[in-house]
Design a protein around this motif. Structure first.
Motif, PDB file in Angstrom:
ATOM      1  N   MET A   1       0.841  -1.179   0.000  1.00 38.45           N
ATOM      2  CA  MET A   1       0.000   0.000   0.000  1.00 38.45           C
ATOM      3  C   MET A   1       0.885   1.240   0.000  1.00 38.45           C
ATOM      4  SD  MET A   1      -2.966   1.150   2.689  1.00 38.45           S
ATOM      5  CE  MET A   1      -2.029   2.078   3.864  1.00 38.45           C
ATOM      6  N   THR A   2       0.503   2.197  -0.842  1.00 39.02           N
ATOM      7  CA  THR A   2       1.206   3.474  -0.920  1.00 39.02           C
ATOM      8  C   THR A   2       0.227   4.592  -0.612  1.00 39.02           C
ATOM      9  OG1 THR A   2       2.730   2.644  -2.604  1.00 39.02           O
ATOM     10  CG2 THR A   2       2.525   5.024  -2.411  1.00 39.02           C
ATOM     11  N   LEU A   3       0.614   5.491   0.280  1.00 42.35           N
ATOM     12  CA  LEU A   3      -0.150   6.691   0.598  1.00 42.35           C
ATOM     13  C   LEU A   3       0.566   7.865  -0.046  1.00 42.35           C
ATOM     14  CD1 LEU A   3      -2.364   8.242   2.182  1.00 42.35           C
ATOM     15  CD2 LEU A   3      -0.807   8.209   4.154  1.00 42.35           C
ATOM     16  N   VAL A   4      -0.154   8.599  -0.912  1.00 43.70           N
ATOM     17  CA  VAL A   4       0.400   9.759  -1.596  1.00 43.70           C
ATOM     18  C   VAL A   4      -0.309  10.993  -1.067  1.00 43.70           C
ATOM     19  CG1 VAL A   4       0.791  10.907  -3.807  1.00 43.70           C
ATOM     20  CG2 VAL A   4       0.904   8.403  -3.661  1.00 43.70           C
ATOM     21  N   LEU A   5       0.465  11.862  -0.422  1.00 41.67           N
ATOM     22  CA  LEU A   5      -0.064  13.097   0.155  1.00 41.67           C
ATOM     23  C   LEU A   5       0.457  14.299  -0.617  1.00 41.67           C
ATOM     24  CD1 LEU A   5       0.677  12.234   3.884  1.00 41.67           C
ATOM     25  CD2 LEU A   5      -1.563  12.154   2.767  1.00 41.67           C
ATOM     26  N   GLY A   6      -0.274  15.384  -0.573  1.00 45.94           N
ATOM     27  CA  GLY A   6       0.181  16.627  -1.183  1.00 45.94           C
ATOM     28  C   GLY A   6      -0.889  17.682  -1.064  1.00 45.94           C
ATOM     29  N   GLY A   7      -0.521  18.902  -1.351  1.00 46.88           N
ATOM     30  CA  GLY A   7      -1.465  20.009  -1.336  1.00 46.88           C
ATOM     31  C   GLY A   7      -2.277  20.054  -2.617  1.00 46.88           C
ATOM     32  N   ALA A   8      -3.180  21.022  -2.685  1.00 45.50           N
ATOM     33  CA  ALA A   8      -3.992  21.217  -3.883  1.00 45.50           C
ATOM     34  C   ALA A   8      -3.090  21.508  -5.073  1.00 45.50           C
ATOM     35  CB  ALA A   8      -4.974  22.366  -3.666  1.00 45.50           C
ATOM     36  N   ARG A   9      -3.359  20.807  -6.174  1.00 45.95           N
ATOM     37  CA  ARG A   9      -2.618  20.989  -7.434  1.00 45.95           C
ATOM     38  C   ARG A   9      -1.119  20.758  -7.282  1.00 45.95           C
ATOM     39  NH1 ARG A   9      -6.569  20.040 -10.725  1.00 45.95           N
ATOM     40  NH2 ARG A   9      -8.060  21.706 -11.015  1.00 45.95           N
ATOM     41  N   SER A  10      -0.748  19.869  -6.386  1.00 43.82           N
ATOM     42  CA  SER A  10       0.668  19.562  -6.150  1.00 43.82           C
ATOM     43  C   SER A  10       1.223  18.558  -7.152  1.00 43.82           C
ATOM     44  CB  SER A  10       0.853  19.006  -4.738  1.00 43.82           C
ATOM     45  OG  SER A  10       0.153  17.776  -4.602  1.00 43.82           O
ATOM     46  N   LEU A 147      -3.015   5.726   8.482  1.00 42.58           N
ATOM     47  CA  LEU A 147      -2.696   5.112   7.194  1.00 42.58           C
ATOM     48  C   LEU A 147      -1.200   5.094   6.947  1.00 42.58           C
ATOM     49  CD1 LEU A 147      -5.588   6.573   5.051  1.00 42.58           C
ATOM     50  CD2 LEU A 147      -5.181   4.142   5.521  1.00 42.58           C
ATOM     51  N   GLY A 148      -0.512   6.154   7.372  1.00 43.02           N
ATOM     52  CA  GLY A 148       0.944   6.194   7.218  1.00 43.02           C
ATOM     53  C   GLY A 148       1.622   5.072   7.978  1.00 43.02           C
ATOM     54  N   ALA A 149       1.107   4.755   9.151  1.00 39.13           N
ATOM     55  CA  ALA A 149       1.667   3.646   9.932  1.00 39.13           C
ATOM     56  C   ALA A 149       1.410   2.310   9.241  1.00 39.13           C
ATOM     57  CB  ALA A 149       1.066   3.647  11.340  1.00 39.13           C
ATOM     58  N   LEU A 150       0.287   2.177   8.573  1.00 38.94           N
ATOM     59  CA  LEU A 150      -0.109   0.940   7.910  1.00 38.94           C
ATOM     60  C   LEU A 150       0.570   0.770   6.548  1.00 38.94           C
ATOM     61  CD1 LEU A 150      -2.145  -1.457   8.063  1.00 38.94           C
ATOM     62  CD2 LEU A 150      -3.808   0.061   6.963  1.00 38.94           C
ATOM     63  N   ALA A 151       0.854   1.872   5.884  1.00 38.94           N
ATOM     64  CA  ALA A 151       1.361   1.841   4.512  1.00 38.94           C
ATOM     65  C   ALA A 151       2.780   1.291   4.427  1.00 38.94           C
ATOM     66  CB  ALA A 151       1.321   3.247   3.914  1.00 38.94           C
ATOM     67  N   ASP A 152       3.071   0.666   3.303  1.00 46.06           N
ATOM     68  CA  ASP A 152       4.431   0.228   3.006  1.00 46.06           C
ATOM     69  C   ASP A 152       5.281   1.412   2.552  1.00 46.06           C
ATOM     70  OD1 ASP A 152       3.949  -2.697   3.239  1.00 46.06           O
ATOM     71  OD2 ASP A 152       2.573  -2.287   1.577  1.00 46.06           O
ATOM     72  N   ARG A 153       4.608   2.368   1.898  1.00 44.06           N
ATOM     73  CA  ARG A 153       5.313   3.535   1.372  1.00 44.06           C
ATOM     74  C   ARG A 153       4.419   4.757   1.545  1.00 44.06           C
ATOM     75  NH1 ARG A 153       6.892   2.925  -4.725  1.00 44.06           N
ATOM     76  NH2 ARG A 153       5.410   1.354  -4.191  1.00 44.06           N
ATOM     77  N   VAL A 154       5.038   5.895   1.914  1.00 41.28           N
ATOM     78  CA  VAL A 154       4.339   7.172   2.007  1.00 41.28           C
ATOM     79  C   VAL A 154       5.163   8.183   1.214  1.00 41.28           C
ATOM     80  CG1 VAL A 154       3.474   9.008   3.531  1.00 41.28           C
ATOM     81  CG2 VAL A 154       3.428   6.603   4.299  1.00 41.28           C
ATOM     82  N   VAL A 155       4.474   8.896   0.312  1.00 43.74           N
ATOM     83  CA  VAL A 155       5.130   9.880  -0.551  1.00 43.74           C
ATOM     84  C   VAL A 155       4.412  11.213  -0.398  1.00 43.74           C
ATOM     85  CG1 VAL A 155       5.750  10.467  -2.931  1.00 43.74           C
ATOM     86  CG2 VAL A 155       5.789   8.075  -2.194  1.00 43.74           C
ATOM     87  N   LEU A 156       5.178  12.273  -0.220  1.00 43.99           N
ATOM     88  CA  LEU A 156       4.647  13.635  -0.191  1.00 43.99           C
ATOM     89  C   LEU A 156       5.037  14.289  -1.504  1.00 43.99           C
ATOM     90  CD1 LEU A 156       3.330  16.016   1.369  1.00 43.99           C
ATOM     91  CD2 LEU A 156       5.633  16.568   2.189  1.00 43.99           C
ATOM     92  N   VAL A 157       4.055  14.823  -2.230  1.00 42.06           N
ATOM     93  CA  VAL A 157       4.308  15.485  -3.501  1.00 42.06           C
ATOM     94  C   VAL A 157       4.166  16.994  -3.298  1.00 42.06           C
ATOM     95  CG1 VAL A 157       3.627  15.715  -5.933  1.00 42.06           C
ATOM     96  CG2 VAL A 157       3.461  13.486  -4.787  1.00 42.06           C
ATOM     97  N   VAL A 158       5.233  17.716  -3.639  1.00 48.91           N
ATOM     98  CA  VAL A 158       5.257  19.173  -3.538  1.00 48.91           C
ATOM     99  C   VAL A 158       5.773  19.719  -4.865  1.00 48.91           C
ATOM    100  CG1 VAL A 158       6.217  21.164  -2.308  1.00 48.91           C
ATOM    101  CG2 VAL A 158       5.709  19.055  -1.050  1.00 48.91           C
ATOM    102  N   GLY A 160       4.979  19.094  -7.785  1.00 52.10           N
ATOM    103  CA  GLY A 160       5.176  18.019  -8.741  1.00 52.10           C
ATOM    104  C   GLY A 160       6.336  17.103  -8.438  1.00 52.10           C
ATOM    105  N   LEU A 161       7.014  17.330  -7.314  1.00 51.55           N
ATOM    106  CA  LEU A 161       8.185  16.540  -6.957  1.00 51.55           C
ATOM    107  C   LEU A 161       7.841  15.571  -5.826  1.00 51.55           C
ATOM    108  CD1 LEU A 161      10.735  19.472  -6.981  1.00 51.55           C
ATOM    109  CD2 LEU A 161      10.343  17.794  -8.792  1.00 51.55           C
ATOM    110  N   PRO A 162       8.025  14.267  -6.049  1.00 48.86           N
ATOM    111  CA  PRO A 162       7.721  13.289  -5.003  1.00 48.86           C
ATOM    112  C   PRO A 162       8.885  13.175  -4.016  1.00 48.86           C
ATOM    113  CG  PRO A 162       8.394  12.175  -7.002  1.00 48.86           C
ATOM    114  CD  PRO A 162       8.356  13.639  -7.336  1.00 48.86           C
ATOM    115  N   MET A 163       8.540  13.197  -2.753  1.00 50.99           N
ATOM    116  CA  MET A 163       9.522  12.979  -1.681  1.00 50.99           C
ATOM    117  C   MET A 163       9.067  11.767  -0.884  1.00 50.99           C
ATOM    118  SD  MET A 163      10.183  16.896  -0.439  1.00 50.99           S
ATOM    119  CE  MET A 163       8.463  17.199  -0.106  1.00 50.99           C
ATOM    120  N   THR A 164       9.858  10.717  -0.904  1.00 51.10           N
ATOM    121  CA  THR A 164       9.503   9.492  -0.199  1.00 51.10           C
ATOM    122  C   THR A 164       9.776   9.680   1.291  1.00 51.10           C
ATOM    123  OG1 THR A 164      10.015   8.194  -2.161  1.00 51.10           O
ATOM    124  CG2 THR A 164       9.875   7.005  -0.068  1.00 51.10           C
ATOM    125  N   LEU A 165       8.724   9.535   2.082  1.00 50.97           N
ATOM    126  CA  LEU A 165       8.830   9.681   3.541  1.00 50.97           C
ATOM    127  C   LEU A 165       9.021   8.332   4.229  1.00 50.97           C
ATOM    128  CD1 LEU A 165       5.890  12.208   4.059  1.00 50.97           C
ATOM    129  CD2 LEU A 165       8.315  12.726   3.690  1.00 50.97           C
TER     130      LEU A 165
END
Length: 170
Positions: A1-10, A147-158, A160-165
């Protein structure tokens, strides 16, 4: 499972779609938006226009756990987005938010194939002035933590750039 987070229009939705499209199709897109007005209808149309076959779209503005559980085993699933689902639940007077969140977490944990979840990170802004907005921000933050605790991967997109957390960068 991957959780992808980011702001509006990120760029979070496009990034998440790319993660799913890197896997063998067909792919399932679970949409949580509801077209309450013309502006939202345009947003939904823009998202749909980006996706062609082999994407299959189902609308699940409220029964997100059911949509995840109903996915064909092994089929990559993209959920976009959790904050719209949370909004729908919070605006439903009969909703038991704790129970629905628990059901969502259980469905995610039991997903029968690759699962990518998209959500808006709303905790970077100022403290909202009204109680409903503060409650939404707090509920979204708690949901993301669980969800972040459960996920295998969490990515923050800022920008347009993905940052793996958490986890490996794909």
């Amino acid at each position: 499972m991957t959780l992808v987070l980011g702001g509006a229009r990120s760029g979070k939705s496009s990034y998440a779609e790319g993660l799913v499209e890197a896997q063998a199709g067909p792919w399932l897109y679970v949409a949580t938006a509801q077209a309450w007005d013309d502006e939202m209808r345009v947003r939904i149309a823009e998202h749909r226009a980006r996706r062609a076959a082999p994407w299959k779209t189902i609308d699940a503005p409220r029964d997100l756990p059911g949509a995840i559980r109903g996915a064909e085993p092994g089929r990559p699933v993209l959920v976009d987005c959790l904050t719209l689902w949370l909004t729908n639940a919070m605006l439903d007077d009969g909703a038991d938010l704790a129970a629905e969140t628990g059901a969502l977490l259980a469905a995610c944990a039991d997903a029968a194939g690759p699962l990518v979840l998209v959500s808006n990170e709303v905790g970077f802004g100022i403290v909202p002035e009204n109680a409903l907005a503060r409650r939404f921000r707090d509920e979204a933050g708690r949901l993301h933590q669980r969800l972040g605790a459960l996920a295998d991967r969490v990515v923050l997109v800022v920008a347009g750039l993905p940052m793996t957390l958490k986890g490996d960068h794909p």
